[in-house]
Design a protein around this motif. Structure first.
Motif, mmCIF file in Angstrom:
data_model
loop_
_atom_site.group_PDB
_atom_site.id
_atom_site.type_symbol
_atom_site.label_atom_id
_atom_site.label_comp_id
_atom_site.label_asym_id
_atom_site.label_seq_id
_atom_site.Cartn_x
_atom_site.Cartn_y
_atom_site.Cartn_z
ATOM 1 N N ILE A 65 3.493 -15.069 13.379
ATOM 2 C CA ILE A 65 4.125 -15.597 12.295
ATOM 3 C C ILE A 65 5.087 -14.371 11.708
ATOM 4 O O ILE A 65 4.589 -13.292 11.329
ATOM 5 N N ILE A 66 6.398 -14.833 11.435
ATOM 6 C CA ILE A 66 7.224 -13.557 10.921
ATOM 7 C C ILE A 66 8.081 -14.026 9.912
ATOM 8 O O ILE A 66 8.475 -14.975 9.546
ATOM 9 N N SER A 67 8.167 -12.949 8.644
ATOM 10 C CA SER A 67 8.964 -13.074 7.410
ATOM 11 C C SER A 67 10.564 -13.425 7.998
ATOM 12 O O SER A 67 11.011 -12.704 8.998
ATOM 13 N N PRO A 68 11.095 -14.171 7.154
ATOM 14 C CA PRO A 68 12.661 -14.358 7.673
ATOM 15 C C PRO A 68 13.570 -13.146 6.945
ATOM 16 O O PRO A 68 14.510 -13.215 6.653
ATOM 17 N N ILE A 69 13.033 -11.960 7.661
ATOM 18 C CA ILE A 69 13.901 -10.707 6.872
ATOM 19 C C ILE A 69 14.041 -9.960 8.342
ATOM 20 O O ILE A 69 13.188 -9.823 9.010
ATOM 21 N N ARG A 70 15.352 -9.401 8.016
ATOM 22 C CA ARG A 70 15.514 -8.496 9.585
ATOM 23 C C ARG A 70 14.641 -7.541 9.895
ATOM 24 O O ARG A 70 14.258 -7.251 11.071
ATOM 25 N N ARG A 79 4.256 -16.934 21.312
ATOM 26 C CA ARG A 79 5.085 -17.501 20.561
ATOM 27 C C ARG A 79 5.080 -16.902 19.258
ATOM 28 O O ARG A 79 4.521 -16.137 18.824
ATOM 29 N N LYS A 80 6.590 -17.025 18.724
ATOM 30 C CA LYS A 80 7.172 -16.255 17.606
ATOM 31 C C LYS A 80 7.678 -17.496 16.672
ATOM 32 O O LYS A 80 8.609 -18.147 17.114
ATOM 33 N N ILE A 81 7.079 -17.252 15.412
ATOM 34 C CA ILE A 81 7.519 -18.575 14.442
ATOM 35 C C ILE A 81 7.811 -17.865 13.125
ATOM 36 O O ILE A 81 7.220 -16.964 12.579
ATOM 37 N N ILE A 82 9.062 -18.183 12.783
ATOM 38 C CA ILE A 82 9.632 -17.416 11.322
ATOM 39 C C ILE A 82 9.478 -18.540 10.224
ATOM 40 O O ILE A 82 9.755 -19.626 10.420
ATOM 41 N N THR A 83 8.839 -18.125 9.114
ATOM 42 C CA THR A 83 8.550 -18.892 8.148
ATOM 43 C C THR A 83 8.755 -18.119 6.638
ATOM 44 O O THR A 83 8.378 -16.988 6.571
ATOM 45 N N PRO A 84 9.303 -18.976 5.705
ATOM 46 C CA PRO A 84 9.420 -18.182 4.515
ATOM 47 C C PRO A 84 7.968 -17.971 3.882
ATOM 48 O O PRO A 84 7.991 -17.498 2.624
ATOM 49 N N ILE A 112 19.339 -19.302 7.643
ATOM 50 C CA ILE A 112 18.815 -20.132 8.955
ATOM 51 C C ILE A 112 19.634 -19.932 9.977
ATOM 52 O O ILE A 112 19.373 -19.646 11.287
ATOM 53 N N ASN A 113 21.017 -20.152 9.641
ATOM 54 C CA ASN A 113 22.129 -20.323 11.023
ATOM 55 C C ASN A 113 22.263 -19.013 11.506
ATOM 56 O O ASN A 113 22.378 -18.701 12.741
ATOM 57 N N LEU A 114 22.252 -17.820 10.456
ATOM 58 C CA LEU A 114 22.303 -16.596 11.285
ATOM 59 C C LEU A 114 20.967 -16.314 12.065
ATOM 60 O O LEU A 114 21.096 -15.467 13.079
ATOM 61 N N ILE A 115 19.768 -16.599 11.713
ATOM 62 C CA ILE A 115 18.498 -16.370 12.437
ATOM 63 C C ILE A 115 18.703 -17.143 13.722
ATOM 64 O O ILE A 115 18.551 -16.545 14.881
ATOM 65 N N LYS A 116 19.132 -18.335 13.533
ATOM 66 C CA LYS A 116 19.531 -18.916 15.018
ATOM 67 C C LYS A 116 20.365 -18.238 15.819
ATOM 68 O O LYS A 116 20.107 -18.382 17.272
ATOM 69 N N ASN A 143 15.284 -16.727 20.476
ATOM 70 C CA ASN A 143 13.987 -16.974 21.254
ATOM 71 C C ASN A 143 13.020 -17.099 20.269
ATOM 72 O O ASN A 143 11.795 -16.799 20.597
ATOM 73 N N VAL A 144 13.135 -17.318 19.137
ATOM 74 C CA VAL A 144 12.161 -17.566 17.954
ATOM 75 C C VAL A 144 12.129 -18.844 17.436
ATOM 76 O O VAL A 144 13.136 -19.666 17.225
ATOM 77 N N GLU A 145 11.010 -19.375 17.060
ATOM 78 C CA GLU A 145 10.938 -20.798 16.334
ATOM 79 C C GLU A 145 11.079 -20.562 15.154
ATOM 80 O O GLU A 145 10.638 -19.812 14.205
ATOM 81 N N ILE A 146 11.750 -21.578 14.543
ATOM 82 C CA ILE A 146 11.926 -21.366 13.016
ATOM 83 C C ILE A 146 11.130 -22.739 12.286
ATOM 84 O O ILE A 146 11.154 -23.881 12.767
ATOM 85 N N ASP A 147 10.350 -22.265 11.486
ATOM 86 C CA ASP A 147 9.335 -23.188 10.605
ATOM 87 C C ASP A 147 10.164 -24.203 9.876
ATOM 88 O O ASP A 147 10.376 -23.894 8.758
#
Length: 191
Positions: free
Chosen positions: A52-57, A73-78, A102-106, A111-115
């Motif tokens: 589980i990953i913070s949405p920061i570069r 599995r890699k999931i990004i969440t605030p 979110i659009n920049l992350i996508k 290859n990562v999931e967005i929560d």
């Protein structure tokens, strides 16, 4: 269930404090990249693992370098985005801790999931200056979500203040800034 919190590797925002805290969207330094690579031997991953990953570069870079060639599995969440520790009244989020769009992350991390189950406002406001009562509710939801994965352990790549905030609530211990993890440091806690 065991939560393994990992602090991101050294980021550009830590090189010339306080001036560097004003950087927008700082990356890992070369030293931070090396620290992320060292996680491969300290905390080896398998395809069965979840990160589980913070949405920061800098957290995304740490997680992706660490998990390179491992199809876990890699999931990004605030829910694990930057959090001030301790919370200061009337404080604001520093530029270095602004959540990525979110659009920049996508676009940059396809290859990562967005929560998308996290409250929409957290994708813009984050948990950085959230009052403690709100953070307690977030912590309960986060732990409940982690349990739904039905895994013995879950890895979380986050930030020093966020990690201390979660550790303090889960353990019931009083922590200080002296308890911050060093760059790419990690801490296990059962819940």
């Amino acid at each position: 269930m065991e939560l393994i919190f990992i602090r991101h590797g050294q980021g550009e925002h830590t090189l010339d404090i306080p001036v560097s805290l004003q950087l927008n969207d700082p990356s890992l330094t070369q030293k931070g990249v090396e620290q992320a690579r060292l996680l491969r031997s300290d905390l080896p991953l398998s395809k069965e693992d979840i990160i589980i990953i913070s949405p920061i570069r800098r957290t995304l870079e740490t997680a992706l370098i660490w998990s390179e060639n491992v199809p876990c599995r890699k999931i990004i969440t605030p829910l694990v985005s930057p959090r001030m520790f301790p919370i200061l009244p009337n404080a604001t989020t520093l530029p270095c801790d602004k959540i990525l769009d979110i659009n920049l992350i996508k676009s940059e991390y396809p290859n990562v999931e967005i929560d998308m189950t996290s409250p929409v406002e957290l994708w813009s406001e984050g948990i950085n200056t959230m009052p403690e009562s709100g953070f307690i509710e977030i912590t309960k939801k986060f732990i409940s979500r982690c349990r739904e994965f039905n895994k013995e352990k879950i890895y979380i790549v986050s930030h020093d203040g966020t990690i201390n905030s979660y550790r303090q609530l889960i353990s019931g211990q009083t922590l200080t800034r002296n308890d911050f993890l060093h760059d790419a440091g990690w801490f296990k806690i059962s819940c």
